[in-house]
Every structure is written in C-alpha cells, then in structure tokens.
Design an enzyme around this catalytic site. Structure first.
Site, PDB file in Angstrom:
ATOM      1  N   GLU A  84       0.869  -0.874   0.068  1.00 29.18           N
ATOM      2  CA  GLU A  84       0.399  -0.165   0.086  1.00 29.18           C
ATOM      3  C   GLU A  84       1.065   0.955  -0.230  1.00 29.18           C
ATOM      4  O   GLU A  84       1.245   1.414   1.138  1.00 29.18           O
ATOM      5  CB  GLU A  84      -0.791   0.022   1.382  1.00 29.18           C
ATOM      6  CG  GLU A  84      -1.745  -0.913   1.397  1.00 29.18           C
ATOM      7  CD  GLU A  84      -2.789  -1.093   0.448  1.00 29.18           C
ATOM      8  OE1 GLU A  84      -2.646  -0.076  -0.162  1.00 29.18           O
ATOM      9  OE2 GLU A  84      -3.188  -2.089  -0.064  1.00 29.18           O
ATOM     10  N   CYS A 113      -1.864   9.287   2.733  1.00 26.63           N
ATOM     11  CA  CYS A 113      -1.470   8.757   1.471  1.00 26.63           C
ATOM     12  C   CYS A 113      -2.347   9.215   0.108  1.00 26.63           C
ATOM     13  O   CYS A 113      -2.092   8.865  -0.733  1.00 26.63           O
ATOM     14  CB  CYS A 113      -1.653   7.192   1.427  1.00 26.63           C
ATOM     15  SG  CYS A 113      -2.479   6.398   2.095  1.00 26.63           S
TER      16      CYS A 113
END
Length: 546
Positions: free
Chosen positions: A222, A256
C-alpha cells in the site's frame, strides 16, 4: 505521559528466527483456524481500542499535534468500525464457494476453500499509527493467520501506547508486536514469511518487494503516488473547493490519499482559488499555527523535505509560512506551476500541506498528459458532466476514482482499497482484507463410481467404444424411457443421462471438432436441439464402428 519506555526488543537474526519458528508451530497446531478463536481475538482487539482511548490521543498529539477529534474518527473509530463489519460477516467469508461449471463437470463437486496464508508480517505507517497497523491485522486474524506487526518508529509516543495495550490484550502465542527502526525491518524481511503487508513510501516498498521476491513471498504493498484532482468547467466550484481543502490539509497533508495537486479548467481557475482561500480561513483561521485543528509535520527530516519542495518553484499565492522548531508549514497554494515544474516532475507525492494549482483548456489533452504519468492511488474528479466521468473512468488508471468528493471513499468497508503499479499492489478493507491473507484453494472432487463414463479418455484412443458409447447415449436413449419412473428417479435418471452425454461429447470434442457447439454450455443450455445436432454430426462421422 512520559517518554516511551525502553524495552528489550529482538535485535538479532536469531531472535527473529525464533519468533517466526514459535509462531509457525502454533499455526501448525491449528489454534487460529476455528471461527470461535478468530472472533474472540477480534473482540479482544475491540476491547483494546476502548482501553487505549484515554492514552492514545495524547500520545499522537505529542508526536504530531493532531487534533483529538481527527484521532478519534480517522484512527480509533475507523478501526472499531472495521472490526464490527468483519465480525458480522466472517462466518460467511469463511464458507466455501461452489463453482458453476460447464455441463461436462456438472456431476462433480467443485469448490473454492479459503485457507490462511500462514505466518505473516505487517509493517504499519506513521501517519495513522493505529489504523494502518490494525486494519491489516484484522484481515490476518479473520483469515486465521499468525502475525508479527511492526508499527512505525517515527511516532514513538503513539507506538509506545499501541505496544503496551496490544501486549496486554492480544494472544501472544499467535500475535507479536515489535519495535525498532529500518535495521529491524530489514532483519524481519530476511525471514521466511507466508505473506508480507507493507504500508509506506514507494521507495521503501520497492526494497520490501525485492527482499520478498528473493524468497518468493507474496506481498500487499500500500504505497502512494501523486493523486491528481481535476475540476472541470461544469463543476460546482465552491463545493469542490471546500471538499478539496478538507482532503488536502487533513493531517497537514500527510495522507497517502490526499489530493496531491489540482488541475482546474482555465475558465474556473480564479473562482477556485478564491473559494479555496475562503475555506482555509474558515477551517483554520487567519493564523493556522494557532488553530487546534491543524497538525504538524511528523519530524525534522520530513519538514526539510516539504520545505524544499515549497522553495523549488511556483508562485506562492497563499500561505508559505514555516517554523522549524514546531515543524509547522502553513496551508499553501502554489500558482504558475506546470507538469514540467520540479514539484511535479517527481513521481513521489508531496505528503505535506502544499497545493500546486495547474490549469487546462482541452480535456482530451489533459487526459493524455495524466495517462502518461505513473498510476496514482486515487484520481479525484469534480464535475457534473456524466460523459466526462465515463471518459475519466475509462481512460485513467488508478486504484480508485472518486467523483465529487475526497478521502471519504476509504471509510466504506465494502469497497476494496489499494493501488496499481507505482501506487501499490493488492487491496484490503472489509472482505478484501480477509482475501489478502487467504489462499483460495481449488478443490475438485469426482465420484469414484460410474467409471464406465470415463472409458473414452483412456488409451487406446482409436477404439470402437467411442462411437458405440455415443450412439447408446444419444441415438438410442430417449426421455420416453424415463417417463415410467417415479418423480425422483426420473429426475435423477434424466440428470445422469445428460451428464453422461455432456461428458462423452466434451471428451470427444477434439476428435469430432464439436468445440463451437459445446464450449461454455451449461447443463441447462445443452438442450435437445443441441443433442440433435450432435446426433447428426455423429451419424456423418467416419469413426470405425466395427
């Protein structure tokens, strides 16, 4: 709360090997496999969340000056909601899935069975210390794995609280939590895991992937990347500015999935800039450094990195203030930026409170430009034009497409989350987390009886049994022969007849060139009309029946 206590943590490769060996023995014992055990550990994790609520917000505030409300909703409540969703659905997820097949295999028992990957490694990230460590762990527990987790060393106060309560509430036979820096992480990557889950930067993700590849370890990565935000000429600009402002400056841009930069249609650009300035003031006041709702950069290294980006070019039209001692960088808008500017040339995300604002005139040209860049974690698009939505969906590859909103999609447990290419591989959240830590085993079981129906597949292939069998099954058997049987026997007899026909025809397809007739046919689709065609083709074939 005092500074994090120094604890004796594993340091050597031998220490790591011992931990993995101990966990593997427990895994082999089957302790983690039952539904009851998995549910009990998920409930223990929920109890841990309740217990740390008093200590955790103060710890995160010391690390990043993050507002308590943000901590509760983006860390604690987020994890709690994921646990509840998993507990409600786990029994269903653990059940085998029956596979629908072509007619030739209708009599076989074919299923997919989820089984745990085994002993897994989870690396958390610092920007949401609890969420980005525990959400993957929920998937590992639900799947029946044993796990080692390592929170980030960059937020020592937050990590200290997590470690304390984790060791108090979770079963240490199956779940371990370790502290340490990059040296410990690399030693952990020397071990033979059954799966590695990593959240962090693309650069570190490449190193994790390379280490894992050496032992053929599967990974979920991720990562991040530069998530574009498009505001077209049909958008509700005021609403777009408000939602983008929140998504960009949440946690001081250290998210993110934050909008990395904004590309606005030239005709709406000044309107957008006016609105975004208005909402920065509305959210954080005239002096955001005094706002209790505005976070700080996590450490000096990241402060220097973001400040360097701020000074790399473009015209500061709002904000631009910094304070090294408190690691404060104000919400900042940059104008006169192009895709060739230094802040845009790097494929790494800004990960800070700087918003470059670009403009475009031709939508097709913009899509072509974005398509040639690395694939981002998210594409944000603000519009009221349905045709443009479909164009963006079709033309731009990204982990997620979010239309007329930012960030919020990540809160939907039914929606798998993850990147593609440069922004990551693999997905999680909800059932996708369970799937990330599961191996779906294909299981095919055939009846040991009725072996005569398999004669056609055994050598010698040039045998009169082939045509004899087909004639017996197709030409000389009729539904009338079954009409005198009772209901259940007639149903079973009909099913057996057509199963044998489908099996025989399927196995003969290479001999008789029947692919176009039977390929993909279900037992229902394999009608009497199709059988008549088979009869005709068999009657005309040249196989020797003597």
């Amino acid at each position: 709360m005092g500074a994090p206590e120094d604890e004796k943590e594993p340091e050597t490769l031998e220490d790591m090997e011992n931990i993995v060996s101990e966990l593997r023995e427990v895994y082999y014992s089957g302790k983690t496999r039952s539904l009851q055990y998995r549910l009990s550990q998920l409930k223990q994790l929920a109890s841990m969340l309740k217990a740390l609520r008093d200590d955790y917000p103060a710890a995160v505030n010391k690390d990043m000056k993050k507002p308590e409300e943000e901590i509760f909703f983006t860390d604690i409540r987020f994890v709690d909601h994921e646990i509840g969703h998993t507990v409600r659905h786990l029994e269903e997820w653990m059940s085998p899935t029956k596979i629908k097949t072509d007619a030739a295999y209708a009599a076989d028992d074919i299923h997919l069975y989820p089984e745990p990957r085994g002993v897994v490694m989870i690396f958390g990230a610092w920007n949401y210390p609890l969420q980005l460590t525990m959400i993957p762990l929920i998937g590992a527990i639900a799947a029946g794995c044993c796990a080692v987790i390592k929170p980030s060393e960059l937020v020592p106060y937050s990590t200290s609280v997590i470690v304390k309560y984790f060791r108090e509430f979770m079963d240490s036979d199956c779940f371990r939590i370790l502290q340490g820096g990059p040296d410990i992480a690399m030693k952990l990557m020397e071990q033979r895991w059954d799966h590695v889950f990593f959240t962090g930067s693309t650069e570190v993700g490449k190193k994790v992937a390379a280490k894992a590849a050496g032992n053929l370890i599967s990974t979920t990565l991720e990562l991040g990347g530069k998530s574009p935000t498009i505001v077209d000429d049909t958008a509700n600009v005021d609403v777009a500015a408000r939602r983008i402002c929140w998504g960009k400056f949440l946690n001081s841009g250290q998210v993110c999935i934050a909008p990395d930069y904004v590309v606005v249609h030239k005709s709406r650009k000044q309107e957008f800039i006016t609105s975004i300035k208005k909402y920065i003031r509305e959210f954080y006041g005239d002096d955001p450094s005094k706002s209790p709702d505005y976070a700080r950069i996590v450490n000096s290294r990241n402060f220097d990195r973001v400040k360097k980006l701020l000074e790399s070019g473009g015209k500061v039209i709002f904000g631009g203030k910094t304070d090294e001692e408190s690691r404060y960088i104000s919400p900042t808008l940059l104008d006169e930026v192009s895709f060739q500017s230094e802040i845009m040339e790097s494929q790494n995300e800004i990960f800070g409170p700087i918003m470059p604002i670009l403009e475009y005139e031709d939508f097709s040209t913009l899509l072509d430009t974005l398509r040639r860049r690395e694939k981002p974690l998210v594409t944000y698009f603000f519009t009221t034009n349905k045709q443009n939505i479909e164009l963006v969906r079709r033309e731009l590859s990204s982990g997620t497409l979010s239309v007329n909103d930012t960030i919020q999609f990540v809160c939907i447990p039914q929606l798998p989350f993850g990147g593609v290419g440069f922004s990551g591989q693999g997905r999680y959240h909800g059932k996708a987390s369970f799937e990330a830590f599961s191996n779906y085993k294909s299981v095919h079981s055939k009846n040991a009886g009725m072996e005569f129906s398999n004669d056609i597949r055994y050598p010698p292939y040039k045998n009169s049994k082939i045509k004899t069998m087909l004639y017996k099954l197709v030409l000389y058997s009729s539904d009338d022969e079954l009409s005198g049987l009772s209901g259940l026997k007639r149903t079973l007899g009909t099913a057996l007849k057509y199963s044998l026909i489908a099996t025989a025809v399927g196995l003969l397809s290479y001999k008789l060139n029947l692919h176009s007739l039977i390929a993909g046919s279900s037992i229902e689709e394999f009608s009497l009309g199709s059988i008549q065609k088979v009869k005709d083709m068999i009657s005309n074939c040249t196989i020797n029946t003597n």
